[in-house]
Design an enzyme around this catalytic site. Sequence first.
Site, short mmCIF file in Angstrom:
data_model
loop_
_atom_site.label_atom_id
_atom_site.label_comp_id
_atom_site.label_asym_id
_atom_site.label_seq_id
_atom_site.Cartn_x
_atom_site.Cartn_y
_atom_site.Cartn_z
N TYR A 53 0.84 -1.20 0.00
CA TYR A 53 0.00 0.00 0.00
C TYR A 53 0.87 1.24 0.00
O TYR A 53 1.83 1.32 0.78
CB TYR A 53 -0.93 0.02 1.22
CG TYR A 53 -2.36 -0.07 0.76
CD1 TYR A 53 -2.93 1.00 0.05
CD2 TYR A 53 -3.12 -1.22 0.93
CE1 TYR A 53 -4.22 0.91 -0.43
CE2 TYR A 53 -4.40 -1.31 0.44
CZ TYR A 53 -4.95 -0.24 -0.24
OH TYR A 53 -6.21 -0.33 -0.74
N GLU A 55 -0.51 4.79 -0.59
CA GLU A 55 -1.29 6.01 -0.84
C GLU A 55 -0.40 7.22 -0.64
O GLU A 55 0.36 7.30 0.33
CB GLU A 55 -2.49 6.06 0.11
CG GLU A 55 -3.59 5.09 -0.30
CD GLU A 55 -4.77 5.10 0.68
OE1 GLU A 55 -4.71 5.79 1.71
OE2 GLU A 55 -5.76 4.41 0.39
N ASP A 199 -4.51 13.47 -25.98
CA ASP A 199 -4.56 12.08 -25.53
C ASP A 199 -3.81 11.23 -26.55
O ASP A 199 -4.30 10.99 -27.65
CB ASP A 199 -6.03 11.65 -25.41
CG ASP A 199 -6.19 10.20 -25.01
OD1 ASP A 199 -5.19 9.45 -25.02
OD2 ASP A 199 -7.33 9.80 -24.70
N THR A 225 -1.84 5.92 -22.48
CA THR A 225 -1.85 4.59 -21.87
C THR A 225 -0.41 4.09 -21.96
O THR A 225 0.42 4.66 -22.68
CB THR A 225 -2.74 3.59 -22.63
OG1 THR A 225 -2.23 3.47 -23.96
CG2 THR A 225 -4.19 4.04 -22.68
N LYS A 228 -0.31 0.26 -25.30
CA LYS A 228 -0.58 0.16 -26.75
C LYS A 228 0.75 0.21 -27.49
O LYS A 228 1.55 -0.71 -27.31
CB LYS A 228 -1.58 1.25 -27.14
CG LYS A 228 -2.93 1.02 -26.41
CD LYS A 228 -3.97 2.07 -26.71
CE LYS A 228 -5.22 1.80 -25.88
NZ LYS A 228 -6.24 2.85 -26.04
N ARG A 234 -0.79 -2.67 -18.65
CA ARG A 234 -1.99 -1.84 -18.71
C ARG A 234 -1.83 -0.70 -17.71
O ARG A 234 -1.44 -0.92 -16.57
CB ARG A 234 -3.23 -2.63 -18.30
CG ARG A 234 -3.45 -3.91 -19.06
CD ARG A 234 -4.89 -4.30 -19.05
NE ARG A 234 -5.60 -3.49 -20.01
CZ ARG A 234 -5.53 -3.65 -21.32
NH1 ARG A 234 -4.79 -4.60 -21.84
NH2 ARG A 234 -6.18 -2.85 -22.12
#
Length: 413
Positions: A53, A55, A199, A225, A228, A234
């Site tokens: 974790y 955060e 984008d 992203t 691609k 991902r």
Amino acid sequence: MFKTGLQDCDPDVYNIIEKEIDRQKNNIILIASENYASKAVLEASGSVMTNKYAEGYPGARYYCGCEYVDQVESIAIDRVKKLFGCEYANVQPHAGTQANLAVLFAILNTGDTILSMNLSHGGHLSHGNPVNLSGKLFNIVFYSVDKKTEMIDYDEVRRLAIEHKPKLIITGASSYPREIDFSKFGEIAKETGALLMADIAHIGGLIVAKIHNTPVPISDFVTTTNHKTLRGPRGGIVMCKSKFAKKIDSLVFPGSQGGPFMHIIAAKAVALKEAMEPDFTDYQKQIVKNSRAMTGVILERGFRLVSGGTDNHLFLIDVGQKGLTGDSAANALDSAGITANKNAIPYDTKSPKITSGVRFGTPAVTTRGMKEDDVKVVANLICDVLSDIENEKTIAKTKGAVKELLIGFPIYE
Ligand SMILES: *Cc1c(COP(=O)(O)O)cnc(C)c1O
């Protein structure tokens, strides 16, 4: 249980993954948004970093024990800055859509106007489509491609920007086969007082390799992203001018996400390193060469391509012109071992589930090592199937040819 490997622990899932590996090996993947991540990327994304974790951001976390994830996130951020030349980067968005939503919610109030590209003309769901949060919460004006050339009509973009005074203009696309002139969008945004978001989800790799012009210096925000053309895990990234850094960071966390996926951020760092290697530029160049080689064959064989061809890694066949639907054409190809996707074409008269187009892209086959001569064979196979989609013999014959061709292009071995 804890020490048991996947095969023994969960044979059901293990076997499904084995079948998926076979599917990826035994089909010609021409889905423009897909790729094969490297072994190193897969290793990082399957690592113990998934347990942590974290955060917050490097050096300012809400949890102890973040000394190593801090290092890996800092490396990822530095590599984004170096590769793209941006002032600031946030590498935490779980995917491209989350990166886009982070920008929208960081700088807009609900009801504000966005000018973006029509989905069926090449845009993306997260650019204001009514079914997406971006379309539900903001006032969206769409620009289109020119009916004749099927290319972006920059005069229309300018006219709509003057008329509607959007707070944000979005450029970038999922199914636009031509180079986007980002400097024109920059001029229009400047002239009309709008912020600009580019984008580059699809074309990130081409931009790194300098095959496509970059939107970075002229845009307030650039999103991408990782999975691609960039061939990573991902995930998503937001780049921005320093003056927006605080707003973007707080909208990503805690604004719209909780703990970052540290295993994915580690894998992003690995993919970004790979993208710095000289052979990555050669790879991107080959992607475009392959795309052009395929369109050459397809045009020769009498099919119509949206905009008449391609400048990048993808192209769209207007199968409607042959009396087919995108849906039936893509399914026929898939049963022959060629995997692509149905896609709306500009001014499509069919519904999004049917469509008149099929979209193809070359990033994945290029990763496998295919060159122009190989993809020309593939293009001919596509034309064979599309010339008679009900013909079982053609489909069986094509499937055999696919299998034979792929012997020369192994993956993950
Ligand atoms: C693929 C894509 C995205 C984001 O996709 P995710 O599936 O959310 O990662 C965003 N914008 C464009 C233009 C895309 O093509």
